[in-house]
Design a protein around this motif. Structure first.
Motif, mmCIF file in Angstrom:
data_model
loop_
_atom_site.group_PDB
_atom_site.id
_atom_site.type_symbol
_atom_site.label_atom_id
_atom_site.label_comp_id
_atom_site.label_asym_id
_atom_site.label_seq_id
_atom_site.Cartn_x
_atom_site.Cartn_y
_atom_site.Cartn_z
ATOM 1 N N ILE A 115 39.049 73.075 41.962
ATOM 2 C CA ILE A 115 40.258 72.313 41.641
ATOM 3 C C ILE A 115 41.189 72.243 42.844
ATOM 4 N N ASP A 116 41.256 73.324 43.625
ATOM 5 C CA ASP A 116 42.045 73.296 44.859
ATOM 6 C C ASP A 116 41.583 72.155 45.762
ATOM 7 N N GLU A 117 40.257 72.029 45.923
ATOM 8 C CA GLU A 117 39.698 70.983 46.783
ATOM 9 C C GLU A 117 39.991 69.598 46.199
ATOM 10 N N LEU A 118 39.828 69.458 44.895
ATOM 11 C CA LEU A 118 40.078 68.166 44.260
ATOM 12 C C LEU A 118 41.548 67.773 44.358
ATOM 13 N N GLU A 119 42.437 68.738 44.160
ATOM 14 C CA GLU A 119 43.866 68.458 44.299
ATOM 15 C C GLU A 119 44.189 68.033 45.714
ATOM 16 N N LEU A 120 43.611 68.734 46.668
ATOM 17 C CA LEU A 120 43.862 68.420 48.070
ATOM 18 C C LEU A 120 43.444 66.988 48.370
ATOM 19 N N SER A 121 42.242 66.612 47.940
ATOM 20 C CA SER A 121 41.759 65.261 48.189
ATOM 21 C C SER A 121 42.646 64.226 47.514
ATOM 22 N N SER A 122 43.178 64.576 46.331
ATOM 23 C CA SER A 122 44.026 63.622 45.613
ATOM 24 C C SER A 122 45.352 63.399 46.315
ATOM 25 N N TRP A 123 45.766 64.340 47.170
ATOM 26 C CA TRP A 123 47.021 64.174 47.909
ATOM 27 C C TRP A 123 46.862 63.250 49.108
ATOM 28 N N PHE A 124 45.613 62.964 49.497
ATOM 29 C CA PHE A 124 45.381 62.127 50.669
ATOM 30 C C PHE A 124 45.528 60.664 50.274
ATOM 31 N N TYR A 367 49.377 73.655 54.511
ATOM 32 C CA TYR A 367 50.171 72.577 55.115
ATOM 33 C C TYR A 367 50.299 71.395 54.151
ATOM 34 N N HIS A 368 49.187 70.988 53.553
ATOM 35 C CA HIS A 368 49.235 69.827 52.680
ATOM 36 C C HIS A 368 50.008 70.110 51.390
ATOM 37 N N ARG A 369 49.950 71.337 50.891
ATOM 38 C CA ARG A 369 50.793 71.699 49.746
ATOM 39 C C ARG A 369 52.267 71.560 50.135
ATOM 40 N N TRP A 370 52.588 72.042 51.310
ATOM 41 C CA TRP A 370 53.973 71.983 51.800
ATOM 42 C C TRP A 370 54.406 70.545 52.048
ATOM 43 N N ALA A 371 53.536 69.763 52.681
ATOM 44 C CA ALA A 371 53.895 68.396 53.065
ATOM 45 C C ALA A 371 54.047 67.479 51.857
ATOM 46 N N THR A 372 53.331 67.786 50.772
ATOM 47 C CA THR A 372 53.402 66.932 49.584
ATOM 48 C C THR A 372 54.351 67.483 48.530
ATOM 49 N N GLY A 373 55.036 68.586 48.852
ATOM 50 C CA GLY A 373 55.975 69.161 47.907
ATOM 51 C C GLY A 373 55.327 69.939 46.792
ATOM 52 N N ASN A 374 54.058 70.354 47.000
ATOM 53 C CA ASN A 374 53.353 71.112 45.970
ATOM 54 C C ASN A 374 53.299 72.602 46.269
#
Length: 384
Positions: A115-124, A367-374
């Motif tokens: 789910i971490d990977e899927l969430e990450l991809s969904s933020w792109f 980084y991507h959690r931080w950059a997307t406000g997650n």
């Protein structure tokens, strides 16, 4: 990782909620429909007559299948964990119940990573995030030390790409005169390569005991990382032949070993902008020139975006001097050991796992959690 005590019905409910959100982000039902459409198109006569279009559609089909397969696998793992947990509850103190709880914990741990990977991809959501990347490393302040640090980062990224199963082409990696390398440029092909690697764009700082100074003083060194996307075939950047100068020379790699004895390495200079691209990976001038032109066009596209929108940071982050005060991450080997991202606060004391094994996912995902406000909690405080 979850253990047998933390896997509860509430744990599974939270994962179910996250997975449902991911399905929404990924528009899974639309993807299933698109898969059927692409499969029908690929079976039609003449599909491969336009090879470039066919390859692009097959790549889209592969990505869509991967997303659907990952979510369906996650659904299955969630169901297995729930079943194991229910059976364990019914069995009470039976010794076999512990095995079921351990099975549930194992399923939950794997499911959480998925789910971490899927969430990450969904933020792109960027235009090029799901595509390939061109990563360049250049030495900054620090003299000889910076060239050695550039080589260390080059090896770290090669190992990271290997961990993720990405294909890497080394376009340019000339040895420095004494230690390290003058620079490195690699092309990375793989799922979400640009989206992932753009987290690395910026200045990287190394603190260690100098291996080049007899007095063994502590040395601070810098290197800069640039990440730009490989442009899709449907984006055409015109470069007039009279706007470039092509030079050829002997190729060499780290350590000074000759790649061959002919003038196969190519340097392309774009005269109007002064952009210089070099490639020496291939044994043919023609292949090296083609690689140079691909990188040059990507950089010209980036430059055009900068002129048109004045938002270069949307592609590779703010352009800064490769030195003090501008670092995004510090790698400290002395007097203590720690790698810390100064944007997100993510850190580890296991320096070897980062530099020697390429274990960058915690930093990139952070980084991507931080950059997307997650990201959880407040933004990190400034650090040295």
């Amino acid at each position: 990782m979850a253990d047998t005590e933390t896997v509860t019905p509430e744990t599974l409910d939270a994962l179910e909620h996250r997975l449902a959100e991911v399905e929404g982000y990924l528009h899974l039902e639309e993807k299933r429909g698109r898969i059927g459409e692409l499969e029908r198109m690929s079976a039609e006569p003449g599909f491969w007559d336009d090879a470039d279009r066919a390859r692009a559609l097959m790549a889209e089909l592969s990505r869509a299948r991967d997303d659907v397969k990952a979510v369906e696998g996650a659904r299955g793992a969630l169901s297995d964990a729930a079943t194991a947990l229910e059976l364990a509850a019914e069995m009470g103190d039976d010794p076999d119940a512990d095995e079921l709880r351990a099975e549930a914990a194992s399923s939950v741990a794997a499911l959480t990573r998925t789910i971490d990977e899927l969430e990450l991809s969904s933020w792109f959501t960027g235009e090029f995030d799901h595509g390939d990347a061109i990563l360049t490393i250049k030495p900054g302040q620090g003299g000889l030390e910076a060239q050695d640090w550039t080589f260390m980062l080059f090896k770290m990224y090669m190992r990271y790409c290997a961990r993720r199963g990405w294909k890497v082409t080394v376009n340019d990696c000339p040895a420095a005169e004494q230690i390290g390398i003058d620079r490195a440029t690699i092309t990375v092909e793989g799922k979400d390569a640009f989206g992932m690697l753009r987290a690395e764009a910026g200045v990287h700082r190394l603190v260690r005991i100098s291996p080049t100074v007899a007095k063994k003083r502590r040395q601070t060194t810098f290197a800069g990382v640039e990440v730009i996307p490989v442009l899709p075939d449907d984006i055409d950047i015109e470069v007039a032949p009279d706007e470039i100068r092509v030079d050829v020379y002997h190729a060499s790699g780290p350590g000074g070993q000759g790649v061959n004895t002919t003038d196969s390495a190519v340097r392309v200079t774009h005269i109007p902008t002064g952009i210089v691209v070099t490639c020496q990976n291939e044994r043919s001038q023609i292949q090296n020139k083609a690689a140079c032109m691909q990188i040059l066009k990507a950089r010209l596209y980036e430059l055009e975006l900068q002129k048109r929108e004045d938002k270069l940071d949307e592609i590779r982050g703010p352009k800064t001097d490769i030195g003090f005060g501008n670092q995004i991450r510090s790698y400290v080997l002395y007097p203590y050991q720690m790698v810390k991202d100064l944007r997100t606060g993510v850190e580890t004391g296991s320096v070897e796992s980062v530099l020697d094994e390429g274990d960058l996912d915690p930093f990139i995902i952070g980084y991507h959690r931080w950059a997307t406000g997650n990201a959880d909690g407040a933004a990190p405080e400034d650090a040295e």
